[in-house]
Design a protein around this motif. Structure first.
Motif, PDB file in Angstrom:
ATOM      1  N   ALA A  35       0.708  14.330   1.230  1.00 31.91           N
ATOM      2  CA  ALA A  35       2.004  14.722   1.627  1.00 31.91           C
ATOM      3  C   ALA A  35       2.984  13.959   1.075  1.00 31.91           C
ATOM      4  N   GLY A  36       2.761  12.783   0.606  1.00 34.90           N
ATOM      5  CA  GLY A  36       3.732  11.963  -0.382  1.00 34.90           C
ATOM      6  C   GLY A  36       3.674  11.987  -1.466  1.00 34.90           C
ATOM      7  N   ASP A  37       2.820  12.827  -2.147  1.00 35.00           N
ATOM      8  CA  ASP A  37       2.556  12.911  -3.661  1.00 35.00           C
ATOM      9  C   ASP A  37       4.126  13.902  -3.894  1.00 35.00           C
ATOM     10  N   ASP A  82      -5.800  10.287   3.865  1.00 39.05           N
ATOM     11  CA  ASP A  82      -5.555  11.072   2.415  1.00 39.05           C
ATOM     12  C   ASP A  82      -4.558  11.988   3.099  1.00 39.05           C
ATOM     13  N   LEU A  83      -4.565  12.789   4.100  1.00 37.90           N
ATOM     14  CA  LEU A  83      -3.421  13.810   4.425  1.00 37.90           C
ATOM     15  C   LEU A  83      -2.002  13.223   4.145  1.00 37.90           C
ATOM     16  N   GLY A 116       0.654  -1.156   0.030  1.00 38.83           N
ATOM     17  CA  GLY A 116      -0.116   0.158   0.108  1.00 38.83           C
ATOM     18  C   GLY A 116       0.869   1.162   0.021  1.00 38.83           C
ATOM     19  N   ASP A 117       0.244   2.238  -0.515  1.00 37.57           N
ATOM     20  CA  ASP A 117       0.903   3.629  -0.827  1.00 37.57           C
ATOM     21  C   ASP A 117       1.063   4.543   0.669  1.00 37.57           C
ATOM     22  N   ASP A 125       2.204  11.807   9.138  1.00 41.34           N
ATOM     23  CA  ASP A 125       2.792  12.712  10.156  1.00 41.34           C
ATOM     24  C   ASP A 125       1.784  13.127  11.426  1.00 41.34           C
ATOM     25  N   ASN A 126       0.762  12.212  11.433  1.00 42.44           N
ATOM     26  CA  ASN A 126      -0.115  12.493  12.446  1.00 42.44           C
ATOM     27  C   ASN A 126      -0.351  11.475  13.602  1.00 42.44           C
ATOM     28  N   LEU A 127      -0.175  11.688  14.752  1.00 41.78           N
ATOM     29  CA  LEU A 127      -0.560  10.847  15.866  1.00 41.78           C
ATOM     30  C   LEU A 127      -1.774  10.763  16.293  1.00 41.78           C
TER      31      LEU A 127
END
Length: 242
Positions: free
Chosen positions: A240-242, A235-236, A88-89, A218-220
Motif C-alpha cells: 500500500a505504501g509503494d 506485506d499489505l 524500517g519501511d 491500515d489493519n487492526l
C-alpha cells in the motif's frame, strides 16, 4: 438503532390497513411487540443479530476514522519506545501488558517476524490493563529509557517466570544492569504518565478491548496473531505504501 426501536418498527408494520400510526398508543405497540415475539420467536435472534452487525459496522467505521486521524501519533510518538529497525519501511504498533500470557506468546512471534524481516519498525505502546503489578512494570520499563536499557529490560520482563509485581520487576531490573534507585525516581516522570494515558485513549478509540493488539498499516489486529499473519499484514502495508 436499539433493540426496542427495531421491534417498535416491526410492530408498526403489523397495524391493520384501516388503522394509522397516530391511532396506536405505546401500550398498543408493546402488545403488538409481545404478540410478534410469541408468534415468531426467531425474530428475536434475527433482531439481535442485526443489532450486533450494526454495532460492529459502527465500531469499524469509528476505528477507521481514529486510525486516519491518529496515524502520526500512533507511528511517530516521540514518547513511545521503538524496537526493530528504527528506519524500517513498515511500522507495527503493539499494545501490550507484561502480565498478559498472550502478550508473552506474541513476543516470540514478533521476534520471529523481526528475524525474518529486517525492515520492520515496532512502536511499543505500554498498556497495563491487568492490575497494579502491570502498571508498576510498565512504569519501570518506560523509566528504563533514561538508562538506555529499555529493550533488554522489556525482553527480560516478557520472559520472566511468574507475574510482574514490584519485587519481581525490581529483581529483573537489577539483573539487566539497571540502577534500581534511579529507576524508582524516574518512574514518576510526567512523560511516563502521559504515555500510559495516551495508550489507553488510543487503544479504546481503536476498539481494542485488551492485549495484545496490533496496528499494521491500515489493519487492526486485536488479540494474539502468529508471525506469518504479522508478515502478511506487513506485506499489505508495504504494498500500500509503494
Amino acid at each position: 438503532m436499539t433493540f426496542a426501536k427495531l421491534f417498535g418498527a416491526a410492530a408498526l408494520c403489523l397495524v391493520p390497513l384501516g388503522g394509522t400510526a397516530q391511532n396506536i398508543s405505546e401500550d398498543d405497540v408493546r402488545a403488538l411487540v409481545l404478540q410478534t415475539i410469541r408468534e415468531n420467536p426467531a425474530i428475536v435472534v434475527e433482531a439481535l443479530q442485526l443489532l450486533e452487525l450494526q454495532q460492529q459496522e459502527a465500531q469499524a467505521e469509528s476505528a477507521k476514522a481514529t486510525l486516519a486521524q491518529q496515524r502520526d501519533l500512533l507511528e511517530n510518538d516521540p514518547n513511545a519506545p521503538v524496537i526493530g529497525n528504527a528506519d524500517g519501511d513498515v511500522t507495527l504498533v503493539e499494545f501490550f501488558d507484561y502480565n498478559c500470557p498472550y502478550c508473552r506468546s506474541a513476543k516470540t512471534e514478533l521476534d520471529a517476524l523481526l528475524a525474518a524481516d529486517p525492515d520492520v519498525r515496532v512502536v511499543m505502546r505500554e498498556w497495563p490493563v491487568l492490575g497494579e503489578g502491570s502498571v508498576f512494570a510498565a512504569r519501570a520499563a518506560l523509566a528504563s529509557r533514561e538508562q538506555g536499557l529499555y529493550e533488554p529490560f522489556h525482553n527480560a520482563l516478557m520472559t520472566m517466570d511468574g507475574r510482574a509485581e514490584e519485587q519481581s520487576v525490581m529483581r529483573v531490573a537489577a539483573s539487566v544492569g539497571l540502577d534500581v534507585d534511579q529507576l524508582r525516581r524516574d518512574m514518576d516522570a510526567p512523560d511516563i504518565s502521559e504515555h500510559l494515558q495516551t495508550s489507553s485513549a488510543l487503544g479504546r478509540a481503536l476498539g481494542f478491548t485488551g492485549t495484545p493488539s496490533f496496528v499494521i498499516g491500515d489493519n487492526l489486529a486485536p488479540g494474539m496473531i502468529r508471525s506469518d499473519q504479522m508478515a502478511t499484514l506487513v506485506d499489505l502495508a508495504r504494498t500500500a505504501g509503494d
